[in-house]
Design a protein around this motif. Structure first.
Motif, PDB file in Angstrom:
ATOM      1  N   MET A   1       0.842  -1.188   0.000  1.00  0.00           N
ATOM      2  CA  MET A   1       0.000   0.000   0.000  1.00  0.00           C
ATOM      3  C   MET A   1       0.874   1.233   0.000  1.00  0.00           C
ATOM      4  SD  MET A   1      -2.944   1.041   2.733  1.00  0.00           S
ATOM      5  CE  MET A   1      -4.001   2.424   2.411  1.00  0.00           C
ATOM      6  N   ALA A   2       0.590   2.222  -0.816  1.00  0.00           N
ATOM      7  CA  ALA A   2       1.421   3.422  -0.911  1.00  0.00           C
ATOM      8  C   ALA A   2       0.751   4.581  -0.189  1.00  0.00           C
ATOM      9  CB  ALA A   2       1.665   3.783  -2.374  1.00  0.00           C
ATOM     10  N   TRP A   3       1.080   4.771   1.074  1.00  0.00           N
ATOM     11  CA  TRP A   3       0.571   5.924   1.808  1.00  0.00           C
ATOM     12  C   TRP A   3       1.462   7.100   1.465  1.00  0.00           C
ATOM     13  CZ3 TRP A   3      -3.738   5.964   4.763  1.00  0.00           C
ATOM     14  CH2 TRP A   3      -4.274   4.723   5.093  1.00  0.00           C
ATOM     15  N   LEU A   4       0.882   8.178   0.928  1.00  0.00           N
ATOM     16  CA  LEU A   4       1.678   9.339   0.546  1.00  0.00           C
ATOM     17  C   LEU A   4       1.426  10.452   1.580  1.00  0.00           C
ATOM     18  CD1 LEU A   4       1.128   9.141  -3.286  1.00  0.00           C
ATOM     19  CD2 LEU A   4       2.900   8.097  -1.899  1.00  0.00           C
ATOM     20  N   ILE A   5       0.676  11.486   1.191  1.00  0.00           N
ATOM     21  CA  ILE A   5       0.383  12.569   2.115  1.00  0.00           C
ATOM     22  C   ILE A   5      -1.021  12.370   2.652  1.00  0.00           C
ATOM     23  CG2 ILE A   5       0.164  15.065   2.352  1.00  0.00           C
ATOM     24  CD1 ILE A   5       2.077  15.298  -0.021  1.00  0.00           C
ATOM     25  N   MET A   6      -1.183  12.407   3.935  1.00  0.00           N
ATOM     26  CA  MET A   6      -2.491  12.204   4.549  1.00  0.00           C
ATOM     27  C   MET A   6      -2.831  13.422   5.388  1.00  0.00           C
ATOM     28  SD  MET A   6      -3.764   9.140   7.045  1.00  0.00           S
ATOM     29  CE  MET A   6      -3.639   7.931   5.742  1.00  0.00           C
ATOM     30  N   ASP A   7      -3.961  14.076   5.075  1.00  0.00           N
ATOM     31  CA  ASP A   7      -4.335  15.262   5.845  1.00  0.00           C
ATOM     32  C   ASP A   7      -5.243  14.874   7.010  1.00  0.00           C
ATOM     33  OD1 ASP A   7      -6.851  14.842   4.791  1.00  0.00           O
ATOM     34  OD2 ASP A   7      -6.636  16.391   3.247  1.00  0.00           O
ATOM     35  N   LYS A   8      -5.650  15.904   7.758  1.00  0.00           N
ATOM     36  CA  LYS A   8      -6.463  15.661   8.952  1.00  0.00           C
ATOM     37  C   LYS A   8      -7.741  14.907   8.613  1.00  0.00           C
ATOM     38  CE  LYS A   8      -5.115  20.177  10.820  1.00  0.00           C
ATOM     39  NZ  LYS A   8      -5.634  21.484  11.239  1.00  0.00           N
ATOM     40  N   LYS A   9      -8.432  15.399   7.578  1.00  0.00           N
ATOM     41  CA  LYS A   9      -9.714  14.813   7.220  1.00  0.00           C
ATOM     42  C   LYS A   9      -9.573  13.346   6.862  1.00  0.00           C
ATOM     43  CE  LYS A   9     -13.589  15.299   4.011  1.00  0.00           C
ATOM     44  NZ  LYS A   9     -14.140  16.057   2.866  1.00  0.00           N
ATOM     45  N   GLU A  10      -8.549  13.014   6.058  1.00  0.00           N
ATOM     46  CA  GLU A  10      -8.345  11.630   5.628  1.00  0.00           C
ATOM     47  C   GLU A  10      -8.045  10.729   6.825  1.00  0.00           C
ATOM     48  OE1 GLU A  10      -6.497  12.207   1.157  1.00  0.00           O
ATOM     49  OE2 GLU A  10      -5.210  12.484   2.903  1.00  0.00           O
ATOM     50  N   PHE A  11      -7.225  11.222   7.746  1.00  0.00           N
ATOM     51  CA  PHE A  11      -6.866  10.399   8.886  1.00  0.00           C
ATOM     52  C   PHE A  11      -8.066  10.150   9.793  1.00  0.00           C
ATOM     53  CE2 PHE A  11      -4.818   8.961  12.702  1.00  0.00           C
ATOM     54  CZ  PHE A  11      -3.718   8.276  12.241  1.00  0.00           C
ATOM     55  N   LEU A  12      -8.853  11.208  10.024  1.00  0.00           N
ATOM     56  CA  LEU A  12     -10.039  11.049  10.853  1.00  0.00           C
ATOM     57  C   LEU A  12     -11.059  10.129  10.188  1.00  0.00           C
ATOM     58  CD1 LEU A  12     -10.482  14.675  12.191  1.00  0.00           C
ATOM     59  CD2 LEU A  12      -9.713  12.673  13.467  1.00  0.00           C
ATOM     60  N   GLU A  13     -11.176  10.230   8.872  1.00  0.00           N
ATOM     61  CA  GLU A  13     -12.073   9.325   8.147  1.00  0.00           C
ATOM     62  C   GLU A  13     -11.631   7.879   8.312  1.00  0.00           C
ATOM     63  OE1 GLU A  13     -12.087  10.755   4.172  1.00  0.00           O
ATOM     64  OE2 GLU A  13     -13.623  12.286   4.551  1.00  0.00           O
ATOM     65  N   LEU A  14     -10.307   7.682   8.299  1.00  0.00           N
ATOM     66  CA  LEU A  14      -9.778   6.333   8.479  1.00  0.00           C
ATOM     67  C   LEU A  14     -10.107   5.803   9.872  1.00  0.00           C
ATOM     68  CD1 LEU A  14      -8.165   3.936   7.495  1.00  0.00           C
ATOM     69  CD2 LEU A  14      -6.072   5.144   8.096  1.00  0.00           C
ATOM     70  N   LEU A  15      -9.957   6.649  10.884  1.00  0.00           N
ATOM     71  CA  LEU A  15     -10.310   6.232  12.238  1.00  0.00           C
ATOM     72  C   LEU A  15     -11.794   5.883  12.340  1.00  0.00           C
ATOM     73  CD1 LEU A  15      -8.308   8.743  14.468  1.00  0.00           C
ATOM     74  CD2 LEU A  15      -7.960   6.282  14.308  1.00  0.00           C
ATOM     75  N   ASN A  16     -12.629   6.692  11.701  1.00  0.00           N
ATOM     76  CA  ASN A  16     -14.071   6.432  11.734  1.00  0.00           C
ATOM     77  C   ASN A  16     -14.408   5.119  11.026  1.00  0.00           C
ATOM     78  OD1 ASN A  16     -14.651   8.767  13.171  1.00  0.00           O
ATOM     79  ND2 ASN A  16     -14.903  10.007  11.320  1.00  0.00           N
ATOM     80  N   LYS A  17     -13.755   4.850   9.884  1.00  0.00           N
ATOM     81  CA  LYS A  17     -13.973   3.591   9.176  1.00  0.00           C
ATOM     82  C   LYS A  17     -13.577   2.408  10.049  1.00  0.00           C
ATOM     83  CE  LYS A  17     -12.825   3.025   4.896  1.00  0.00           C
ATOM     84  NZ  LYS A  17     -12.011   3.014   3.667  1.00  0.00           N
ATOM     85  N   TYR A  18     -12.462   2.568  10.742  1.00  0.00           N
ATOM     86  CA  TYR A  18     -11.978   1.494  11.603  1.00  0.00           C
ATOM     87  C   TYR A  18     -12.982   1.213  12.720  1.00  0.00           C
ATOM     88  CZ  TYR A  18      -8.857  -1.097  14.725  1.00  0.00           C
ATOM     89  OH  TYR A  18      -8.301  -2.045  15.532  1.00  0.00           O
ATOM     90  N   ASN A  19     -13.465   2.291  13.364  1.00  0.00           N
ATOM     91  CA  ASN A  19     -14.409   2.127  14.473  1.00  0.00           C
ATOM     92  C   ASN A  19     -15.727   1.533  14.006  1.00  0.00           C
ATOM     93  OD1 ASN A  19     -12.616   3.164  16.362  1.00  0.00           O
ATOM     94  ND2 ASN A  19     -13.276   5.275  16.024  1.00  0.00           N
ATOM     95  N   ALA A  20     -16.086   1.789  12.730  1.00  0.00           N
ATOM     96  CA  ALA A  20     -17.336   1.270  12.191  1.00  0.00           C
ATOM     97  C   ALA A  20     -17.188  -0.113  11.587  1.00  0.00           C
ATOM     98  CB  ALA A  20     -17.890   2.237  11.140  1.00  0.00           C
ATOM     99  N   GLY A  21     -15.970  -0.643  11.592  1.00  0.00           N
ATOM    100  CA  GLY A  21     -15.728  -1.960  11.022  1.00  0.00           C
ATOM    101  C   GLY A  21     -15.705  -1.977   9.508  1.00  0.00           C
ATOM    102  N   LEU A  22     -15.412  -0.819   8.885  1.00  0.00           N
ATOM    103  CA  LEU A  22     -15.440  -0.713   7.423  1.00  0.00           C
ATOM    104  C   LEU A  22     -14.059  -0.572   6.801  1.00  0.00           C
ATOM    105  CD1 LEU A  22     -18.463   1.759   7.094  1.00  0.00           C
ATOM    106  CD2 LEU A  22     -18.485  -0.738   6.883  1.00  0.00           C
ATOM    107  N   ALA A  23     -13.019  -0.516   7.615  1.00  0.00           N
ATOM    108  CA  ALA A  23     -11.666  -0.355   7.069  1.00  0.00           C
ATOM    109  C   ALA A  23     -11.221  -1.641   6.391  1.00  0.00           C
ATOM    110  CB  ALA A  23     -10.693   0.013   8.185  1.00  0.00           C
ATOM    111  N   ASN A  24     -10.457  -1.493   5.273  1.00  0.00           N
ATOM    112  CA  ASN A  24      -9.934  -2.676   4.601  1.00  0.00           C
ATOM    113  C   ASN A  24      -8.697  -3.195   5.323  1.00  0.00           C
ATOM    114  OD1 ASN A  24      -7.618  -1.248   3.700  1.00  0.00           O
ATOM    115  ND2 ASN A  24      -8.698  -0.568   1.848  1.00  0.00           N
ATOM    116  N   ALA A  25      -8.141  -4.298   4.825  1.00  0.00           N
ATOM    117  CA  ALA A  25      -7.035  -4.967   5.521  1.00  0.00           C
ATOM    118  C   ALA A  25      -5.824  -4.058   5.665  1.00  0.00           C
ATOM    119  CB  ALA A  25      -6.655  -6.253   4.782  1.00  0.00           C
ATOM    120  N   GLU A  26      -5.499  -3.303   4.612  1.00  0.00           N
ATOM    121  CA  GLU A  26      -4.317  -2.444   4.671  1.00  0.00           C
ATOM    122  C   GLU A  26      -4.521  -1.287   5.635  1.00  0.00           C
ATOM    123  OE1 GLU A  26      -4.018  -1.629   0.491  1.00  0.00           O
ATOM    124  OE2 GLU A  26      -2.348  -3.019   0.257  1.00  0.00           O
ATOM    125  N   GLU A  27      -5.745  -0.733   5.670  1.00  0.00           N
ATOM    126  CA  GLU A  27      -6.035   0.362   6.590  1.00  0.00           C
ATOM    127  C   GLU A  27      -5.991  -0.122   8.037  1.00  0.00           C
ATOM    128  OE1 GLU A  27      -8.968   2.943   3.640  1.00  0.00           O
ATOM    129  OE2 GLU A  27      -9.755   1.286   4.836  1.00  0.00           O
TER     130      GLU A  27
END
Length: 395
Positions: A1-27
């Motif tokens: 997985m190529a993580w490049l630049i991640m801003d505040k919104k993207e990171f918070l969205e990732l946390l929300n996906k994780y808490n909701a059980g929607l994050a993929n394996a790499e996330e």
């Protein structure tokens, strides 16, 4: 997985996906890098129960969110500073491309994460690949690197082919007589083979296996140097034995990894499935009464300096990481890391000055160019440079 630049919104969205059980394996793997620290039984955690650990995890998560909301994110990295009173160790997390590394340091109680864009390769140092040399019973050698699939050679009733999966495979087609073959990998090489009994073998870099083309008698015996992973075909009437410099391993049918490099402190046998008996060898002879039977999830260590075989709980994922395409380090010092890097990238390592005692936990994809490894070491406060095919580590 190529993580490049991640801003505040993207990171918070990732946390929300994780808490909701929607994050993929790499996330999930990315976020788990924060929390894997708590899975290691360092002294700082021995007195914590699971509920206390979960509270710490939640507090870190909240701290991350607060930091992201309050601090200006730099163009190519996100510093995350988290202080927590429960820990005696500090953690520095670095994610570069598909690389994750955690530095355990007893000096400074802070956490940091950096997310950067992988750099283009500047050096002609490629990761390892499928390379090996087959030595036949008559001494003839066959370089396997670029051989096409199909029959490679026939010897005494045994046909040796390279199958569609790129594995070397031995098959008896007539009345065969046993000859001794050896497959060896160089630094920067690996290979897979299937023995005549159906046993599958994976060879790591700078390793070799010597075996008969036909198993006669009441046992199946092979010898190895370096590192190999075995999936042994079951045959109760003909036990399978693996001999190395310091040990003999006896199995009926099982999955296990053997690390027996000369530059490591001990031969290590890690059992994933089945059962094996590890016996100590001294001066080429098996010592009677000095053996251990392993259960799945255990690892035996034995060296010339040890009087007895030691057994402990294994990190199975770490033991077979090389087979699965990555390095994994569980509280490893820089010398341990660089021994693996040296074998896989076919480079020499030079140390200048006294090395510190920092320990590392994390993963590095073995398909990465050497620059990515150097990049992550630099961001983990290690002075590293490369000159030709020599990596220089300095204090």
């Amino acid at each position: 997985m190529a993580w490049l630049i991640m801003d505040k919104k993207e990171f918070l969205e990732l946390l929300n996906k994780y808490n909701a059980g929607l994050a993929n394996a790499e996330e999930v793997a990315f976020l788990d890098a924060y929390y894997n620290l708590f899975d290691h039984e360092d002294e700082a955690f021995l007195n914590l129960n699971q509920a206390e650990k979960e509270n710490i995890k939640n507090e870190i998560s909240q701290s991350i969110k607060q930091q992201l909301l309050q601090e200006q994110i730099e163009e190519k990295r996100i510093p995350l500073l988290v202080k927590y009173k429960w820990l005696a160790a500090a953690a520095v997390f670095v994610l570069i491309g598909s690389i994750t590394l955690l530095l355990l340091n007893n000096q400074n109680p802070t956490d940091q994460i950096a997310i950067v864009k992988p750099k283009a390769s500047k050096h002609n140092v490629e990761p390892g690949s499928n390379k090996a040399v087959l030595t036949l019973a008559n001494g003839k050698q066959i370089t396997l690197n670029d051989k096409a699939n199909g029959v490679l050679t026939k010897q005494a009733g045994v046909v040796i082919t390279k199958n569609k999966d790129g594995q070397l495979q031995y098959q008896i087609t007539s009345e065969a007589t046993a000859g001794i073959n050896t497959i060896s990998t160089p630094r920067g090489g690996q290979y897979q083979l299937i023995l005549v009994d159906g046993t599958k073998v994976w060879l790591n870099a700078a390793s070799a296996i010597t075996f008969p083309t036909k198993f006669n008698g009441n046992e199946r015996r092979v010898e190895i140097v370096g590192e190999a992973y075995f999936e042994v075909a079951k045959n109760v009437g003909q036990p399978f034995k693996v001999k190395s410099k310091n040990q003999v391993i006896e199995v009926l049918g099982t999955h296990f990894n053997v690390n027996t490099y000369d530059d490591e402190v001990a031969d290590k046998t890690t059992l994933l499935e089945g059962s094996v008996k590890v016996s100590k060898v001294t001066n080429g002879e098996v010592l009677r009464g000095n053996s251990k039977v392993l259960k799945p999830g255990q690892q035996a260590s034995v060296s010339a300096d040890q009087s007895q075989i030691s057994v402990e709980i294994a990190d199975e994922d770490e033991a077979v990481a090389w087979k699965n395409g990555y390095f994994k380090f569980n509280k490893a010092d820089i010398q341990t890391i660089m021994r693996q890097v040296s074998r896989w990238y076919n480079v020499d390592v030079e140390y200048k000055g006294e090395m510190n005692k920092d320990l590392f936990v994390g993963k590095i994809n073995r398909s990465e160019h050497v620059e990515e490894v150097l990049n992550i070491l630099q961001r983990s406060k290690i002075n590293v440079a490369i000159k030709g095919r020599t990596i220089i580590i300095s204090n």
